[in-house]
Design an enzyme around this catalytic site. Structure first.
Site, PDB file in Angstrom:
ATOM      1  N   VAL A 258       0.859  -1.187   0.000  1.00 46.25           N
ATOM      2  CA  VAL A 258       0.000   0.000   0.000  1.00 46.25           C
ATOM      3  C   VAL A 258       0.891   1.231   0.000  1.00 46.25           C
ATOM      4  O   VAL A 258       1.818   1.343   0.797  1.00 46.25           O
ATOM      5  CB  VAL A 258      -0.919   0.026   1.255  1.00 46.25           C
ATOM      6  CG1 VAL A 258      -1.722   1.329   1.299  1.00 46.25           C
ATOM      7  CG2 VAL A 258      -1.859  -1.168   1.262  1.00 46.25           C
TER       8      VAL A 258
ATOM      9  N   ALA B  14       4.577   4.229   2.633  1.00 48.24           N
ATOM     10  CA  ALA B  14       4.092   2.952   2.086  1.00 48.24           C
ATOM     11  C   ALA B  14       4.315   1.849   3.111  1.00 48.24           C
ATOM     12  O   ALA B  14       4.987   2.058   4.124  1.00 48.24           O
ATOM     13  CB  ALA B  14       4.850   2.601   0.808  1.00 48.24           C
ATOM     14  N   LYS B  15       3.752   0.712   2.877  1.00 50.73           N
ATOM     15  CA  LYS B  15       4.031  -0.474   3.702  1.00 50.73           C
ATOM     16  C   LYS B  15       3.638  -1.703   2.923  1.00 50.73           C
ATOM     17  O   LYS B  15       2.762  -1.652   2.056  1.00 50.73           O
ATOM     18  CB  LYS B  15       3.215  -0.425   4.998  1.00 50.73           C
ATOM     19  CG  LYS B  15       3.815  -1.239   6.114  1.00 50.73           C
ATOM     20  CD  LYS B  15       4.964  -0.472   6.729  1.00 50.73           C
ATOM     21  CE  LYS B  15       5.536  -1.141   7.932  1.00 50.73           C
ATOM     22  NZ  LYS B  15       6.362  -0.184   8.686  1.00 50.73           N
ATOM     23  N   GLY B  16       4.299  -2.817   3.230  1.00 49.11           N
ATOM     24  CA  GLY B  16       3.936  -4.081   2.603  1.00 49.11           C
ATOM     25  C   GLY B  16       3.778  -5.137   3.667  1.00 49.11           C
ATOM     26  O   GLY B  16       4.265  -4.985   4.789  1.00 49.11           O
TER      27      GLY B  16
ATOM     28  N   ASP C  41      10.778  -4.770   8.261  1.00 50.32           N
ATOM     29  CA  ASP C  41       9.846  -4.504   9.363  1.00 50.32           C
ATOM     30  C   ASP C  41       9.757  -5.818  10.149  1.00 50.32           C
ATOM     31  O   ASP C  41      10.620  -6.690   9.980  1.00 50.32           O
ATOM     32  CB  ASP C  41       8.488  -4.039   8.807  1.00 50.32           C
ATOM     33  CG  ASP C  41       7.616  -3.381   9.866  1.00 50.32           C
ATOM     34  OD1 ASP C  41       7.886  -2.231  10.233  1.00 50.32           O
ATOM     35  OD2 ASP C  41       6.673  -4.036  10.359  1.00 50.32           O
TER      36      ASP C  41
END
Ligand code: GLU
Length: 426
Positions: free
Chosen positions: A69, A114-116, A155
């Site tokens: 995202v 953003a992040k996944g 992360d």
């Protein structure tokens, strides 16, 4: 006597995206943001859900679900980690991506957010399975990432080896040798930055030092409780103990240990390496993990996951300072309770921004092809963290709001001014 009913935290309180929206709306209202801008910033720019087929070692084929995202690209390319965990959800990834937007704005580095995430349990997967999963996930999101588009990083559940696989997969796709700037948190021998692995923990220590100076206390007089003993909690504990802080308790998922005179962190790490757990450590007593969070202390440093301080336990917290090493450890319902009790909050989007700040240095070094020594990395990290700490605290004092609200307002204000300067492409 009637038994006390267990307090149940409402499910909504534990949904990170609802938490993110709640805090966004609070800051937007105080800043008088109009409806259009609110819509723009509460809707992620791009979301992708992918199916990731992976051949397991036993010959079975498993299909994992992954997300990426991008919340905002207003201030620069999207930036944020990738989480491998069984409880990853789209709402969690959305929330984490929006927190990256505000975080990068608060420390004033030129990135969006953003992040996944991939729903999987890396603790039960072999190296080969993890490599195949990481590479296939990377190829599934390949159009979304790139040094000028979106730069992933580690992360929870991911590490520098996986970042090397992402770099390699991306490089082979784009027919380059080593496209290092596509991902940060890589091994130092492969375009990584010195000081990146410790950066989040070091950043936490720096803001704790600033907070103590404000409260007129020396680190040697400060008793610290750290929840989480992974990259962020473990590094914070190690660096803070070395800098003279007294780490009295470490709290993990399977128990907590306590020593009023301060724990020997190196020995505790060795004990965990040998036994797989922090409990039953010779240099401490075992205590209840929920009670450990509510002990009187100067600094409570939640450094694991979301929703640790909620409406259920906020009133019992007796820390003077909470330094949020994790993303989203405190729910919005807990905020007014902590405010009422005068707890000095160093909010996540400030406290844990050391990681992405050194990711920024890594990306800069990769693009230059010229690498800095560790001293320079630490010095520049300190500059960023100290400046951001004072920006937030001064904003809070000037506008008479708490630190969290100030950080959210400051981040939002910086993002909106970038959007206004750019204008809309139509
Ligand atoms: N995952 C880390 C965070 O939540 C680091 C992100 C990055 O370095 O891009 O801040």
């Amino acid at each position: 006597m009637i038994a006390e009913a267990p307090v149940v935290v409402p499910a909504n309180e534990l949904n990170p995206w609802i938490s993110a929206e709640t805090r966004f709306n609070q800051a937007a209202t105080l800043l008088g943001i109009d409806d259009g801008m609110r819509k723009m910033l509460s809707t992620p720019t791009r979301e992708l859900t992918v199916a990731i087929p992976v051949l397991l070692d036993d010959g079975r084929l498993e299909v994992f679900t992954g997300y990426r995202v991008q919340h905002s690209i207003a201030r620069g390319p999207a930036k944020g980690g990738i989480r491998f965990a069984p409880d990853v959800s789209l709402d969690e990834v959305r929330a984490l991506s929006s927190w990256m937007t505000w975080k990068c704005a608060v420390v004033n580095i030129p990135y969006g957010g953003a992040k996944g995430g991939v729903i999987c349990d890396p603790s039960i997967m072999s190296d080969g399975e993890l490599e195949r999963l990481t590479r296939r996930y990377t190829s599934a999101i390949i159009e979304m990432i790139g040094p000028e588009i979106d730069i992933p990083a580690p992360d929870l559940g991911t590490n520098e080896r996986m970042m090397a696989w992402i770099m390699d997969t991306y490089s082979m796709h784009v027919r380059q040798a080593t496209a290092t700037a596509v991902v940060t948190g890589k091994p130092v021998s492969l375009g990584g930055s010195k000081g990146r692995a410790e950066a989040t923990g070091r950043g936490c220590m720096i803001v704790c030092q600033q907070a103590l100076a404000k409260l007129g206390k020396a680190p040697s007089e400060a008793e610290v409780i750290i929840q989480g003993f992974g990259n962020v909690g473990g590094t914070s504990a190690r660096l803070m103990a070395k800098a003279g802080f007294k780490i009295v308790s470490i709290v993990e998922w399977d128990g907590a240990v306590y020593n009023a005179h301060g724990l020997d962190i190196e020995k505790l790490m060795q004990h965990r390496r040998e036994t797989g757990s922090i409990v039953d450590f010779a240099g401490a007593e075992n205590i209840d993990k929920d009670e450990a969070l509510t002990l009187e202390c100067d600094i409570l440093l939640p450094a694991a996951k979301e929703n640790v301080i909620t409406s259920r336990n906020a009133a019992k917290i007796r820390a003077k300072v909470i330094c949020e090493g994790a993303n989203g450890p405190t729910t919005p319902a807990a905020d007014p309770i902590l405010r009422e009790n005068n707890v000095f909050i160093i909010p996540d989007i400030l406290a844990n921004a050391g990681g992405v700040s050194v990711s920024y240095f890594e990306w800069v070094q990769d693009r230059m092809g010229y690498f800095w020594n560790e001293e320079l990395v630490i010095q520049r990290l300190e500059e960023i963290m100290v400046t951001a700490f004072h920006d937030v605290v001064n904003y809070a004092e000037k506008h008479k709001v708490d630190n969290r609200t100030a950080a959210n307002m400051l981040g939002l204000d910086r993002v909106i001014s970038a959007i206004k300067l750019r204008g809309l492409y139509a």
